[in-house]
Design a protein around this motif. Structure first.
Motif, PDB file in Angstrom:
ATOM      1  N   LEU A 126       0.797  -1.220   0.000  1.00 19.91           N
ATOM      2  CA  LEU A 126       0.000   0.000   0.000  1.00 19.91           C
ATOM      3  C   LEU A 126       0.832   1.273   0.000  1.00 19.91           C
ATOM      4  CD1 LEU A 126      -2.742   1.403   0.137  1.00 19.91           C
ATOM      5  CD2 LEU A 126      -2.797   0.920   2.604  1.00 19.91           C
ATOM      6  N   VAL A 127       1.955   1.273   0.703  1.00 25.69           N
ATOM      7  CA  VAL A 127       2.767   2.490   0.805  1.00 25.69           C
ATOM      8  C   VAL A 127       3.210   2.964  -0.576  1.00 25.69           C
ATOM      9  CG1 VAL A 127       4.995   3.375   1.608  1.00 25.69           C
ATOM     10  CG2 VAL A 127       3.496   2.133   3.181  1.00 25.69           C
ATOM     11  N   ASN A 128       3.569   2.034  -1.453  1.00 22.95           N
ATOM     12  CA  ASN A 128       4.007   2.463  -2.782  1.00 22.95           C
ATOM     13  C   ASN A 128       2.857   3.030  -3.604  1.00 22.95           C
ATOM     14  OD1 ASN A 128       6.459   2.775  -4.162  1.00 22.95           O
ATOM     15  ND2 ASN A 128       6.005   1.076  -5.547  1.00 22.95           N
ATOM     16  N   GLY A 129       1.641   2.556  -3.356  1.00 25.67           N
ATOM     17  CA  GLY A 129       0.484   3.169  -4.004  1.00 25.67           C
ATOM     18  C   GLY A 129       0.282   4.596  -3.543  1.00 25.67           C
ATOM     19  N   LEU A 130       0.420   4.830  -2.242  1.00 22.12           N
ATOM     20  CA  LEU A 130       0.314   6.193  -1.720  1.00 22.12           C
ATOM     21  C   LEU A 130       1.411   7.072  -2.307  1.00 22.12           C
ATOM     22  CD1 LEU A 130      -0.319   5.428   2.077  1.00 22.12           C
ATOM     23  CD2 LEU A 130      -2.036   5.833   0.305  1.00 22.12           C
ATOM     24  N   PHE A 131       2.619   6.503  -2.407  1.00 16.42           N
ATOM     25  CA  PHE A 131       3.725   7.279  -2.957  1.00 16.42           C
ATOM     26  C   PHE A 131       3.481   7.620  -4.426  1.00 16.42           C
ATOM     27  CE2 PHE A 131       7.643   7.109  -5.502  1.00 16.42           C
ATOM     28  CZ  PHE A 131       8.164   8.328  -5.108  1.00 16.42           C
TER      29      PHE A 131
END
Length: 608
Positions: free
Chosen positions: A364-369
């Protein structure tokens, strides 16, 4: 798992409740009358690669259409400097790649996207590049000469390659049937770039002097001349770096060039390339920049330094204005103000880690990024951003540490999965980065106006656009892994209607994609009640949300016209432009815990 949106499920990412008004509170101001720039659809871009055999499949095309991707780059990062498009091979390989120009064309035309094409600088020739332009763009009647290259191959003229495109496949394949498309109409591919990261010793470079800015610029002139002789309408870029002193240790360290503005002697790749181009009387149409935010853990252990960290990554995107300003300054300094103003800045690769992708890339963090990176680029003059990449490959061997968020125990640069034992069951599963693209398609499209938005917290990034239809759309990214945050919005110059559409993606959707998970994996959607230009909404931890506000009247405020291109300044320490400020959040109140407990009863999910 059900991939359909379920309206009430959006409550898991965006909460509207009197109890939640006691959560962490952040002031957000949107000035709809202050335009930053106009949205260029090329920022919604994606790299496609030669090793992805599904690149042009109908299912891939459908997924990319749904994600709202508007630009495709081919043929595959560093391998571009080894790739011979005519035979779909690299270097002297006897085997062909899974995807060639046929599948790339199916993807580009299927999505109706713009395209960037990286021609082979490392082991190719200007004539080979010109013939590729001819295949893509020339009329079958074109007699523009290409001729014989330094390796002895006769590329004949542009019409030769256009005729190949227009021809039907032979009964017995001579190895070039993949280029026979029965298509007389040119593909009209507009954007081209000379080599991939040619400043780096990791790139194949067969020139007598390798990774040399002088040699690169000198050969670039020949590429540009020959390619534009075939199609003078194309735009061609050269590769640059953002630091004036940056140069690979294996590159020739001299001669230095003098910055005309500062008088300082510089050895960096970008100053020397631009200075040589000016000396040759050549102005590129674009400068090409690549940016990866972190080193992989394995490299950091070997060489020292920091490696993947979720909190650190989620603060990286706000530095895009710094890079844009640095590149613009060098272009102006070394090409001159008049010629430099003709050059646009584009980014054709971006992701969270430069090699050895671990679990952070698929979670998920890479999607937010991704959402934060594209939104911050839209605060600058950068006109294109192409994410690396569409479908890359599943890798279980890199940093899958428990200090990184997420349940997927593998890495993959792609936004769509590659089937692997112990990993994705198919090659058509969207990672959170895929849904970030899809969410952005609800936020902004080509021609919309980016307007000023500021947030009082570095953990809550807020961006805003005025659409061509007159709506005001807000993108809100909560980077806090555990705390719900309430945003108190003040929207100046716009009175919203009483009902707004809400689209979101976060932990509930991501968790639903787990093996055995339940619930919707797609974007959540709902409506919310808005009471005028000042209203509040609460955003769940690790979530990204679009709020689409339609006007209460038919006479919306027209934003001021931004200068094109907008030359950015370095970001202030107090935030702004949508990247979020550094204000401290207020206290976390007990009342929100009860509300979050209620919410949890509904949660579940879903390089080169």
């Amino acid at each position: 798992m059900n991939s359909l949106s379920v309206t009430w499920r959006s409550l898991a990412c965006v909460l509207f409740s009197p109890v939640l008004a006691l959560a962490q509170s952040v002031a957000v101001t949107v000035n709809t009358g202050t335009a930053v720039r106009t949205v260029d659809e090329r920022v919604f871009g994606l790299n496609a690669t030669m090793w992805d055999g599904e690149a042009g499949s109908a299912q891939t095309v459908n997924l990319i259409q749904q994600a709202g991707v508007r630009t495709i780059r081919i043929p595959g990062g560093s391998l571009s400097d080894e790739y011979h498009w005519r035979v779909n091979k690299t270097l002297n390989n006897t085997w062909t790649w899974s995807s060639g120009m046929n599948k790339f064309a199916d993807l580009i035309t299927g999505v109706n996207a713009q395209a960037f094409v990286t021609v082979n600088y490392g082991s190719g020739t200007p004539e080979e590049a010109a013939a590729w332009v001819a295949y893509a763009n020339a009329a079958t009647t074109s007699d523009a000469a290409i001729g014989t290259d330094s390796k002895g191959y006769n590329w004949q003229n542009a019409g030769t390659w256009a005729a190949l495109r227009a021809a039907a496949p032979l009964g017995t394949d001579d190895g070039m049937n993949f280029l026979r498309r029965s298509r007389a109409t040119p593909y009209a591919l507009k954007y081209w770039e000379i080599g991939n990261e040619c400043y780096g010793s990791w790139e194949t470079d067969q020139q007598a002097v390798q990774w040399d800015p002088f040699t690169y610029a000198t050969r670039a002139k020949d590429y540009i001349t020959r390619m534009k002789a075939v199609d003078p309408t194309i735009k061609i870029g050269v590769v640059v770096q953002a630091n004036e002193d940056e140069l690979d240790a294996k590159s020739p360290q001299t001669p230095l060039v003098t910055n005309p503005r500062t008088g300082a002697a510089k050895k960096g790749w970008t100053p020397r390339v631009l200075a040589r181009l000016k000396e040759l009387g050549v102005t590129p149409d674009t400068v090409i920049y690549h940016r990866y935010e972190q080193a992989p853990k394995a490299d950091a252990i070997t060489w020292g330094g920091a490696y993947e960290n979720d909190a650190t990554l989620l603060q990286k995107a706000k530095t895009w204005p710094t890079d844009a300003a640095a590149i613009r300054q060098m272009v102006t300094d070394y090409l001159g103000a008049t010629e430099g103003a003709k050059v646009e800045i584009v980014v054709t690769e971006n992701n969270s880690v430069y090699a050895k992708p671990g679990k952070q890339t698929t979670n998920l963090v890479n999607g937010l990024f991704l959402a934060d990176s594209i939104a911050n680029v839209m605060q600058t003059e950068i006109n294109a951003l192409l994410w690396w990449d569409l479908r890359n490959g599943t890798d279980f061997t890199n940093n899958n540490g428990t200090d990184l968020y997420g349940w997927r125990g593998w890495g993959d640069y792609g936004i769509i999965s590659s089937a692997a034992s112990g990993g994705p069951a198919t090659s058509y599963e969207g990672y959170p980065t895929y849904y970030a693209f899809k969410l952005l398609s609800k936020f902004a499209r080509h021609g919309d106006s980016v307007v000023q938005a500021t947030s009082g917290s570095s953990l809550l990034s807020v961006f805003a656009v005025k659409t061509l239809a007159g709506d005001t759309n807000l993108l809100v990214i909560n980077k806090d892994p555990s705390a719900t945050t309430t945003a108190n919005f003040t929207v100046n110059g716009f009175t919203p209607a009483s009902s707004a559409s809400v689209f979101s993606y976060g932990k509930p959707q991501d968790d639903a994609a787990k093996p055995g998970g339940s619930g919707a994996t797609d974007l959540a959607s709902s409506t919310m009640t808005v009471s005028g230009a000042s209203f509040s909404a609460s955003f769940a931890p690790y979530s990204m949300t679009v709020i689409a506000l339609s006007p209460a009247s038919t006479t919306p405020t027209t934003p001021t016209t931004p200068t094109t291109p907008t030359t950015p300044t370095a970001p202030s320490t107090g935030g702004g432009g949508g990247g979020g400020g550094g204000g401290a959040p207020s206290l976390w109140f007990v009342g929100v815990l009860a509300a979050l407990a209620w919410v949890r009863t509904f949660r579940k999910y879903s390089r080169a």
